[in-house]
Structures are given as structure tokens and as C-alpha cells.
Design a protein around this motif. Structure first.
Motif, PDB file in Angstrom:
ATOM      1  N   GLN A 127      51.030 106.704 -26.163  1.00 17.52           N
ATOM      2  CA  GLN A 127      50.887 105.410 -25.587  1.00 17.52           C
ATOM      3  C   GLN A 127      50.747 105.364 -24.213  1.00 17.52           C
ATOM      4  OE1 GLN A 127      53.841 102.622 -27.155  1.00 17.52           O
ATOM      5  NE2 GLN A 127      52.796 100.904 -26.072  1.00 17.52           N
ATOM      6  N   THR A 128      51.710 105.908 -23.733  1.00 11.22           N
ATOM      7  CA  THR A 128      52.236 105.708 -22.184  1.00 11.22           C
ATOM      8  C   THR A 128      51.126 106.181 -21.409  1.00 11.22           C
ATOM      9  OG1 THR A 128      54.512 105.848 -22.661  1.00 11.22           O
ATOM     10  CG2 THR A 128      53.878 106.213 -20.630  1.00 11.22           C
ATOM     11  N   LEU A 129      50.629 107.468 -21.851  1.00 11.98           N
ATOM     12  CA  LEU A 129      49.571 108.069 -20.964  1.00 11.98           C
ATOM     13  C   LEU A 129      48.112 107.140 -21.154  1.00 11.98           C
ATOM     14  CD1 LEU A 129      50.082 111.844 -21.918  1.00 11.98           C
ATOM     15  CD2 LEU A 129      50.323 110.726 -19.442  1.00 11.98           C
ATOM     16  N   LEU A 135      48.782 116.845 -21.767  1.00 12.70           N
ATOM     17  CA  LEU A 135      48.361 115.675 -22.818  1.00 12.70           C
ATOM     18  C   LEU A 135      47.506 114.682 -21.808  1.00 12.70           C
ATOM     19  CD1 LEU A 135      51.370 115.136 -25.104  1.00 12.70           C
ATOM     20  CD2 LEU A 135      48.846 115.354 -25.886  1.00 12.70           C
ATOM     21  N   SER A 136      48.130 114.581 -20.765  1.00  8.21           N
ATOM     22  CA  SER A 136      47.502 113.789 -19.577  1.00  8.21           C
ATOM     23  C   SER A 136      46.113 114.031 -19.290  1.00  8.21           C
ATOM     24  CB  SER A 136      48.511 113.728 -18.241  1.00  8.21           C
ATOM     25  OG  SER A 136      48.019 112.858 -17.384  1.00  8.21           O
ATOM     26  N   LEU A 137      45.888 115.547 -18.924  1.00  8.71           N
ATOM     27  CA  LEU A 137      44.741 115.972 -18.725  1.00  8.71           C
ATOM     28  C   LEU A 137      43.636 115.705 -19.664  1.00  8.71           C
ATOM     29  CD1 LEU A 137      45.745 119.285 -16.870  1.00  8.71           C
ATOM     30  CD2 LEU A 137      45.004 117.013 -15.767  1.00  8.71           C
ATOM     31  N   SER A 188      51.862 121.473 -16.132  1.00  7.45           N
ATOM     32  CA  SER A 188      53.086 121.094 -15.856  1.00  7.45           C
ATOM     33  C   SER A 188      53.819 120.500 -17.275  1.00  7.45           C
ATOM     34  CB  SER A 188      53.206 120.142 -14.764  1.00  7.45           C
ATOM     35  OG  SER A 188      54.701 119.942 -14.554  1.00  7.45           O
ATOM     36  N   GLY A 189      54.352 121.190 -18.054  1.00  9.90           N
ATOM     37  CA  GLY A 189      54.872 120.790 -19.383  1.00  9.90           C
ATOM     38  C   GLY A 189      53.444 120.592 -20.237  1.00  9.90           C
ATOM     39  N   ALA A 190      53.926 120.208 -21.624  1.00  5.96           N
ATOM     40  CA  ALA A 190      52.850 119.646 -22.571  1.00  5.96           C
ATOM     41  C   ALA A 190      52.579 118.443 -21.993  1.00  5.96           C
ATOM     42  CB  ALA A 190      53.156 119.713 -23.890  1.00  5.96           C
TER      43      ALA A 190
END
Ligand SMILES: Cc1ncc(COP(=O)(O)O)c(C=O)c1O
Ligand SMILES: Cc1ncc(COP(=O)(O)O)c(C=O)c1O
Lengths: 418, 418
Positions: free
Chosen positions: B149-151, B124-126, B118-120
Motif C-alpha cells: 500500500q505504501t509504495l 517491489l518499488s521498482l 536494495s532489499g526486497a
């Protein structure tokens, strides 16, 4: 394991590659994958394969999207104006439309109480993530939708399963539920109408649940993705309408009622009459930044979809669901070795297997595997829902398919009966 | 804090509601929100507001989606056949089309190497979630996109920032990078072409980075969402084409090249010549079950979108980006008190503020706030990218807007210059 050189904690060189997967990914289990995808049997090549396993009403083409939803999307596509980023909590026009449609006197909603998400799955993920810490526990229904477990365990939250009572239309065993609560219990998750039970709680039962929550001061995640998908005499009561004190995160979305599960649009409604959830509200807004919710076209089409899709569309869906449920209960209820609980909503039915009545089937897994192997019919074994010796049937297939599948299940049961 | 009664760890009754937000939600910060949304100043009411802050090329309507993408979606909508659930790792036809388009001799790809997300952002999260454990560290660029940073912090992973060198076209300071690595370093994240720098690494620099990774046996998350969006003499080299040994998770998607960031389609390509990532591959598949990726209509439209959108569309986008970048560099480079690094790709430019040359501006935050207050122009302060005394400018606004904004920035700088 690996060989590397460390000076004062600094790594200077490693000899071999070693890239393990994270602990989080290893504790992220999918019971459906584990049970179904690892099934070693193959369908009977002489019989057409019929799946009654997938919770996707669009699968056979008989339950179809309303054309208003298609038009709503085309309007957005042609506007050249709905392709950009939207706010992390969702586009305002959609939140306004949802607040308007779902606000009630007892449980008012403002657009600020609403968060749009990438499917109800994402909504559940955010809700669990904001309410529970690693090491705490969450109370989940048994039988229950397996994603609750997948999400919770992935986040290091302990799952405690409270029993639903088949003899009481799958009501919660409240004594059992109470016995599970301790000082590490973060919240209660309820699902109504239920996947996999097809049950719908009475108003009285919902009030008893709320009484318990009030007593233990337990916030509730209430998964109502099948709201209003009830039939017969059953009436659906949104939980939030029945309390002024218990804080509720309600989960729902477009997937089931609009027959578009692939579109990935869900939401959280925050019900919090007494400002108990202020921190949780900010926490949800923070977590929403991580992946930025649902597709912008669908988000912008929401006002049109929920306002202009005629009620007759939902009525017809419910009528078909009811007919299918009746057919399923009638036929399966008469098969030797099986017992059923007549469903009242959603699109599922749990069928109990009286294993002692079968000569060579010792549990639901074996029932399921042999049914695939001999009759090319796929159901989901109850194990996936933490409820052995039942199978879940999705009742959305076209009547002819259902009849054919049930005919084969009957022959199968007769053949294996003692 | 709360008062409740516990017997043998069992909770019997609580007196007061107390529902704190989770630790995870509290450590999920969004620097953009913190800096921009908390800005206390208001724009000058006498001047039209111009935002050069949002990394959304569709914002002003001058960068438009190609009609092939619209048609591809309408085809799916009218098929009545693209509304159901798709596999958690993405529809096969899309993965086949992507493998075909992006496979190279040096870095072959099969559909099994691809995961749709679901989007880049989700990609990135995965990727971060599968490679890093809580308590480990990840190497991130400074300046760099704040979502990293947030992730990472949300997942309890320590962020260590390696310096990019403005005097060397924002190449990585490899000595500094090496000095950050220790036995808790899980992976290196690089972003090329870069947000916020607008830089594009040379082949030689990429090879030096890979050499370092090989030495330390560091797997790489390579965010190439702006791939091929380069101009002038700059050539984009996909990192994976340059190594046979370093395992790479490449992140990209449709958002920027197809000018549809709101559609939320990204992907991970797994490059792993030597089976180092077997566990990681399964881990990614497991994590993909948590929220079930991107919208089914878009997923099914991918083959059409990436095959039939003419190259001229991308060429024109790049031409406009180049013109805007040139204009921006020319004008801003001559303003007293500012210095620039000429961009080579993406849609950003970093502008340095020589604070010692201003009488009453002590840093980027103040520069930004006063610019809004006096000139109604919004940029993003470098602080958001961990790079004080710069501001990031998004160069996608129409020429007239850019000119107007830069004219005001010029007057502003002249006015505040010593
Ligand atoms: C009870 C329940 N909740 C949530 C979901 C997930 O919904 P979505 O597809 O919107 O993520 C499902 C899907 O089957 C479900 O049965
Ligand atoms: C470097 C970089 N990576 C990833 C993203 C996120 O992309 P998506 O919108 O597909 O989630 C962005 C968005 O601005 C970006 O600049």
C-alpha cells in the motif's frame, strides 16, 4: 492496440498480452547510458584501454580504503548484532556521531536533523521528491551531474539549467539563475565542490547565492558529497554555515571521502533555523519508509569510521588529488586545440575543445568517439553534463596512466589540428 | 497563502518563506507508523516488555546468521577490491550465481533476467513503478503486507484489495479478485508464503490463480521473500514454475532465509517466455539507475553466500519456525475468545479476536492497546493489514518469551472475556 471486452468498465477477458512499461520508467533517462553505452566505436586494439570516465576513485586501486573502515565492518560482522532492520531514518548511534562531528556553532545539528540513505543518490532522490511536485521546476547547474536530471525527470519535474561561468572558476551566473525562477520553481540545487567542474565556490560567492535564495525564498538542496576534498589555496565552506534564514537540505555521504562508493551510505542534514521545513521533515521521514536506507552493518560502523579514521588519510587523499590535478592541468593546458579550467577540488576537470581549431572534429561527441577509436582513451563528453564542446576527465588514475593517456590525447589533438 | 510578486509568470520577490512538502510525500503513508507509533498507551512498568510485532527474525538473537555469511563478507572486505560502484542492475558474478541456483527446467533464468536491488522493498518499488501508472490500479492481498500500500499510494496508484479466505488456509477468493479487475488494472500482486498469514498456497491454488491471470492477461508481481520457509506437510511451489504464458516479476532476497534483513539485498527475476515484457525489462534497467541498488560488498559476497551456506542451516531455521508455530497454535488456539489459523510457513500467525465474546474490547486496536498497557505484550493489530479483528503474531521469539507472552495473553483474555 489490445482487444478486450469491457462491461460497465469491468474487464471480462482479454485476447492478447500487452504489458507496456510505465510512463515513469520511460521518462527515466540516463544520459551516460545514452551517450557512452550507445557509442558505436570500439577501442584501438593495439593500445591498452584507459578509462578516465568513471567517477569511482577506487577503480585503479591507487586510492584505497583505510583499514580502519575494514576493521569497523569486521567488528560489526563479528558482533552478531548488526544484521537486523534499522529505523527507516537510520540507526541512532550513527546519527548521533554525525551530529557531533558536523555540528558547528553557526549551524548546529541534532540526530533528529539527520536521515541516513542508500548513497547520496538516494538522499538526492528523497530531497527532490519531498520538495518538488510533478509540473514544478527545479534549478540545476549546467554543467552538472546527470543524476539530477535523471531523478527530476523521472518524477515529472521540469529541469531548468542555470549557467556556470568557466571564466570565473565555474561560479553561478546569478542573473541567468534569477531569470529562470518563476512561481513553479520548487528549489535550487547547487553542487559544491562540483562534479564535473572540479570547482569550489568562494565564501563570497556562496553568500551571493544565499542572498538570492533569501530574496526569492528558495530552499536549497546542497550536494556537498565532495566536501573538504579541496586543495591549493581553496577553502571549502559548508553552505549551511553561512545562513541563518535559508533552509537547506545538505546531501553528503561516505562514498568519496572514504573511498567506498560501492557501500551505498549517504545522508541528508536538515538545516532549518526558523521551522520552515516542518512539513518537509515529516515528508522525508515518510519517504524514508519506502525502501529502508543503507546496509545495517555500514550504518552501525559509521561512528567508528568517522571518528577513528585518521585525518592523515584524508590529507593524503587530497594531496594525491592535488598532484593529479596539477599534472592534468599542466599537460592538458599545453595541448593545441584544448583549453582548461584549473580545478580546485573534487576529482574532475573540464577540458574545453576549441572545435574551430580541428579539421575533422565537430563536437565533443566526435572528439570522444575518435579518441576511443584511435587512442583507446575514454573521457565523458560534455553533452552528458549539458555542456557541449568540453570533455570531463576524472583525475584519479595512477600517474603513469594519466601520463600515458595525456600523451595519447596530445598526439591525437596534434594529428587532428588544422 | 504566500505573498509574492509575479511579472509575466516570473517571480521577482517573495515576502515570506513557505516550503510545503510534496504531494507524493504526503500520500506516502506507513500504516505501522500510524497505528503503532501513535499508540497512546504505555507498557505495564511491572512486566517485562515483550514485542511479537517486528518481522525481524534477528531481534532476539535466537535466529542467527550462519558464519559462512560473515566469512564471505570478510573475504570481500580484505580483498580491497569490492568497494567501488557496481552496475546499476547488480554485479554480474552475483547474477550468474543466482541464475544458476534458481534456474529450473520449467522456468529457466539467465543473468540478464536478474536485477539486484536494495532489499526486497526496493525490488517491489521498482516492479510496481515499472508496471503501473498513476491513476491505474493494482490488486493487493487482504490481509497483506502494508508496504504494498505504501509504495502504491506513494506513486498515485489505486490499491484494490482482494480477499484471502481464513477458512481455506488464506487462499485467494478468486471470484472477488475477478470482480475487482477493470481496464485500469495494471497487475496482480501475490505474496506466497504470506506475511501476515503464515500461509503457503497449494499447487492447485497457484494454478487457478495463473488461469485467471491468463484469462485477464494480467502480469504478476510475485513476492516470494519467504520461499522455502515452509514446514509440516506444506510444499513451496515457485509460481514461475507453473506457467509458460503468464509473465512474472518474482521478488525475493537474502533478508529472511539468511537472517540478514538489515543487509538490504533483494532481487527481481523476470520470467517472460514469450517476450511480453521487453519494454518492462528496459524500464526496470532505467529505473535501477535512480539509486544504484545494494551494497557492493554484499553483492560480491552473494555467490559465496548462496553456494556455500549449508542446507542444514535452512533446515534448522525451518525446524525452529515449525516448533514455534506449533507451540503458538497449540497455546493460542485454546484461549477463550481467540481463534487461529495454523500457519504453514514464513514466521507469522494471524489470531482472530471474537470481539463479541469480550466485555470491553471492541476491536483489534483496542485489544492491542490494552494488551500493551496491562501485559506489556506488543502484537500488530490486523488493521495494519486491512484486516480488522485479528492480530498478527511474529513467531520467532525464543520459546521462553513466547510462553511468557502467551501466558499473559491468556490471562488477559480470561480477564476480559464475557
Ligand atoms: C555530485 C555527486 N553527487 C552525488 C553522487 C552520488 O553519490 P553516491 O554514490 O553516494 O550515491 C555523485 C557520484 O558520483 C556525485 O558526483
Ligand atoms: C512479504 C514481504 N515482502 C518484502 C519484505 C521486505 O523485504 P526487505 O527487508 O528485503 O526489503 C518483507 C519484510 O518484512 C515482507 O514481509
Amino acid at each position: 492496440m489490445t482487444s478486450y471486452v469491457i462491461n460497465n468498465n469491468k474487464l471480462t477477458r482479454m485476447k492478447e498480452w500487452h504489458v507496456p512499461a510505465s510512463i515513469v520508467s520511460k521518462r527515466t533517462v540516463n544520459p551516460i547510458r545514452d551517450v557512452v553505452y550507445n557509442m558505436k566505436v570500439t577501442p584501438n586494439p593495439n593500445k591498452e584501454y584507459i578509462s578516465l570516465a568513471l567517477g569511482d576513485p577506487t577503480y585503479y586501486g591507487n586510492f584505497k580504503i583505510h583499514e580502519n573502515c575494514i576493521d569497523a565492518m569486521i567488528t560489526q560482522l563479528k558482533s552478531y548484532n548488526a544484521n537486523g532492520y534499522v529505523p527507516a531514518i537510520g540507526v541512532e548511534s550513527a546519527r548521533i556521531a554525525l551530529a557531533k562531528k558536523f555540528s558547528t556553532k553557526e549551524a548546529p545539528l541534532t540526530p533528529e536533523d539527520i536521515l541516513l540513505t542508500s548513497g547520496a543518490s538516494d538522499a538526492l532522490s528523497l530531497a527532490i521528491n519531498v520538495l518538488c511536485n510533478e509540473g514544478q521546476n527545479i534549478l540545476l547547474p549546467r554543467p552538472g551531474f546527470s543524476l539530477y536530471q535523471t531523478l527530476s525527470e523521472s518524477k515529472g519535474i521540469e529541469c531548468r539549467y542555470y549557467n556556470l561561468l568557466p571564466d570565473r572558476n565555474w561560479e553561478i551566473d546569478l542573473d541567468h539563475l534569477s531569470s529562470l525562477i518563476d512561481d513553479k520553481t520548487a528549489c535550487l540545487l547547487i553542487n559544491n565542490p562540483s562534479n564535473p567542474c572540479g570547482s569550489n565556490f568562494t565564501r563570497q560567492h556562496l553568500e551571493s547565492i544565499l542572498y538570492l535564495c533569501e530574496n526569492y525564498k528558495l530552499p536549497v538542496i546542497c550536494d556537498e558529497i565532495y566536501e573538504d576534498m579541496v586543495y591549493g589555496d581553496s577553502i571549502f565552506y559548508p553552505l549551511a554555515n553561512l545562513t541563518k534564514t535559508v533552509p537547506i537540505l545538505k546531501i553528503s555521504g561516505l562514498a568519496k571521502r572514504y573511498l567506498i562508493p560501492g557501500w551505498r551510505v549517504g545522508w541528508i542534514f536538515i538545516y532549518d533555523h526558523n521551522n520552515i521545513l516542518n512539513e518537509v521533515r515529516s515528508g522525508l521521514a515518510a519517504l524514508a519508509n519506502l525502501i529502508l536506507g543503507a546496509n545495517s552493518l555500514v550504518q552501525r560502523a559509521i561512528p567508528d569510521i568517522i571518528t577513528n579514521t585518521p585525518q592523515s588519510f584524508h590529507d593524503e587523499t587530497n594531496k594525491s588529488l592535488e598532484e593529479n590535478a596539477k599534472l592534468s592541468a599542466n599537460v592538458l593546458g599545453k595541448i593545441p586545440g584544448l583549453h582548461i579550467i584549473v580545478p580546485q577540488g573534487a576529482m574532475y576537470m573540464m577540458v574545453g575543445i576549441n572545435v574551430e581549431e580541428f579539421k575533422d572534429i565537430k563536437n565533443d561527441i566526435e572528439f570522444n568517439e575518435k579518441l576511443v577509436q584511435e587512442e583507446s582513451v575514454l573521457c565523458l563528453p560534455g553533452k552528458i553534463f549539458h555542456y557541449p564542446n568540453y570533455v570531463r576527465i576524472v583525475t584519479t588514475a595512477p600517474t603513469a596512466k594519466l601520463n600515458e593517456a595525456y600523451e595519447r590525447i596530445k598526439e591525437f589533438c596534434v594529428r587532428h589540428h588544422v
